[in-house]
Write an enzyme that holds these catalytic residues in place. Sequence first.
Site, PDB file in Angstrom:
ATOM      1  N   HIS A 204       0.816  -1.216   0.000  1.00 57.35           N
ATOM      2  CA  HIS A 204       0.000   0.000   0.000  1.00 57.35           C
ATOM      3  C   HIS A 204       0.852   1.270   0.000  1.00 57.35           C
ATOM      4  O   HIS A 204       0.305   2.366  -0.118  1.00 57.35           O
ATOM      5  CB  HIS A 204      -0.946   0.007   1.211  1.00 57.35           C
ATOM      6  CG  HIS A 204      -0.243   0.176   2.527  1.00 57.35           C
ATOM      7  ND1 HIS A 204       0.086  -0.888   3.347  1.00 57.35           N
ATOM      8  CD2 HIS A 204       0.193   1.284   3.178  1.00 57.35           C
ATOM      9  CE1 HIS A 204       0.677  -0.443   4.433  1.00 57.35           C
ATOM     10  NE2 HIS A 204       0.758   0.879   4.359  1.00 57.35           N
ATOM     11  N   ASP A 234      -0.227  -7.482   0.765  1.00 60.06           N
ATOM     12  CA  ASP A 234       0.321  -6.149   1.049  1.00 60.06           C
ATOM     13  C   ASP A 234       1.841  -6.182   1.015  1.00 60.06           C
ATOM     14  O   ASP A 234       2.517  -6.125   2.043  1.00 60.06           O
ATOM     15  CB  ASP A 234      -0.175  -5.654   2.410  1.00 60.06           C
ATOM     16  CG  ASP A 234       0.027  -4.143   2.582  1.00 60.06           C
ATOM     17  OD1 ASP A 234       0.544  -3.508   1.649  1.00 60.06           O
ATOM     18  OD2 ASP A 234      -0.332  -3.620   3.652  1.00 60.06           O
ATOM     19  N   GLY A 315       3.796   5.856   9.075  1.00 58.98           N
ATOM     20  CA  GLY A 315       5.191   5.943   8.667  1.00 58.98           C
ATOM     21  C   GLY A 315       5.945   4.655   8.929  1.00 58.98           C
ATOM     22  O   GLY A 315       7.018   4.422   8.385  1.00 58.98           O
ATOM     23  N   SER A 317       4.753   1.729   8.113  1.00 65.99           N
ATOM     24  CA  SER A 317       4.369   0.750   7.096  1.00 65.99           C
ATOM     25  C   SER A 317       5.593   0.214   6.356  1.00 65.99           C
ATOM     26  O   SER A 317       6.484   0.970   5.960  1.00 65.99           O
ATOM     27  CB  SER A 317       3.417   1.372   6.078  1.00 65.99           C
ATOM     28  OG  SER A 317       2.110   1.395   6.569  1.00 65.99           O
ATOM     29  N   SER A 332       1.886  -3.864   7.873  1.00 66.91           N
ATOM     30  CA  SER A 332       0.774  -3.526   6.991  1.00 66.91           C
ATOM     31  C   SER A 332      -0.060  -2.401   7.588  1.00 66.91           C
ATOM     32  O   SER A 332      -0.113  -1.297   7.043  1.00 66.91           O
ATOM     33  CB  SER A 332      -0.092  -4.761   6.736  1.00 66.91           C
ATOM     34  OG  SER A 332      -1.247  -4.429   5.989  1.00 66.91           O
TER      35      SER A 332
END
Length: 458
Positions: A204, A234, A315, A317, A332
């Site tokens: 993402h 993801d 941030g 991720s 995720s």
Amino acid sequence: MRHARRRVVRRVTRLAAVGGLLLGGAMVAQAAMASETPPASARPLAARGDTGAALVARLGTARTAGSWIGADGRPVVAVTDATAAREVRRAGAEAKVVPHSMDELKSATATLRSAPRVPGTAWAVDYRTNRVVVRADRTVSAGDWSRLSRVATGIGGFVHMERMKGTFTTRLNGAQPILSTGGRCSAGFNVTNGQSEFILTAGHCGPSGSTWFADNQGNRQLGTTVNSAFPGSDFSLVQYDGGKAGAGADVVAVGGGKGVRITGAADPAVGQRVFRSGSTSGLHDGQVTALNATVNYPEGTVTGLIETNVCAEPGDSGGPLFSEGVALGVTSGGNGDCTTGGTTFFQPVTKALTALGVRLIVSAQNAGGAAGGAPSPAPSAAGAQGAMAPSAASPGSSAPVTGASEGSTLLARLTDTRNVGPGLLVIAGSLIALVATRYIRAEQDRKAYQRYYSATWS
């Protein structure tokens, strides 16, 4: 009186020395026994291959309902009949008899997945309670909650519904930060397909074609996303502009100039202690609470995730999830923050590697020349994550990224009760005390003899 005091001092010294010899001998014997290979019955189950996952695979999903790591570190396997329970106990694990098999639990999650999608919801199988837990965040309306509750009721009483604070969102905005026009993410692990090298991060974070930078000003271009999967899964690959990850590809940054060397990739177990690093919130730890979780983000549904109680913030991720030096996942999304806590979901690394046809980069020094380049004394801003061979020193230990060990002085090694050093030191000191006592006594007797005969002859 003076001679009597001397005799008392000598006797006390001799007794202390003899006691020291006995104590030192016991310490050496204990250290020697500790260094021996434990008997088969005392070895960790993982060393014998009798892990919870292996038992579940052998018994089948119709007779089991998952496994987890118990409070004592032993695997616990949920089983549906007494025969399966006996097999689990014979293998050295703990058995818990439950009413619903994994087949029933998976059928329940399949029904939930086929129902109309409700953003802000998530569900996973809770192995410990033998039920499916459905959670809804504060964005879910009363009507959607009511409709989803009716679906759960139709499945059975083992589907548990929970309302949660916060919002289930992706953690866009970690080990090292990577930035694009779409936001900030964190680099996960360095991987290679044998020709080029990439950052494995969250899908993402950006679609294929997204350009990434290592600084806020956009002066240091890092690479471009060449493969991305989101929603559904993801994960994504960011190819380095120079084709190489650069220095420190075998280290995951954890803040403070330190890093953790990664030795490989694996699937986690429920109850396992794990660590997550992110560019926003740094290093945090917690436990795996469920596997194969489903989350309905506003952007879409992602399945097959690792559910944990580790916190994360925007941030983080794409940042790495690891345990004992083994790569487990990339961040995720979830709810909450690192002040109030929350639930965080991770894309399993093993599934991402298989789907993308890549492997973790392994240090050439530790893998006898394996792909990935020579090891480096420090991670670069562009590539501070990766993997190294299992022969590397101290998997999973936090250490300076230079690789220098901390607290390994000679004194520390000698005083470690797991070594024979302390016992040998006690024995040596006791022997010296005995020899010194005998020498002092002999000298005193010799001088007394001289004084006696000197007085006689005079």
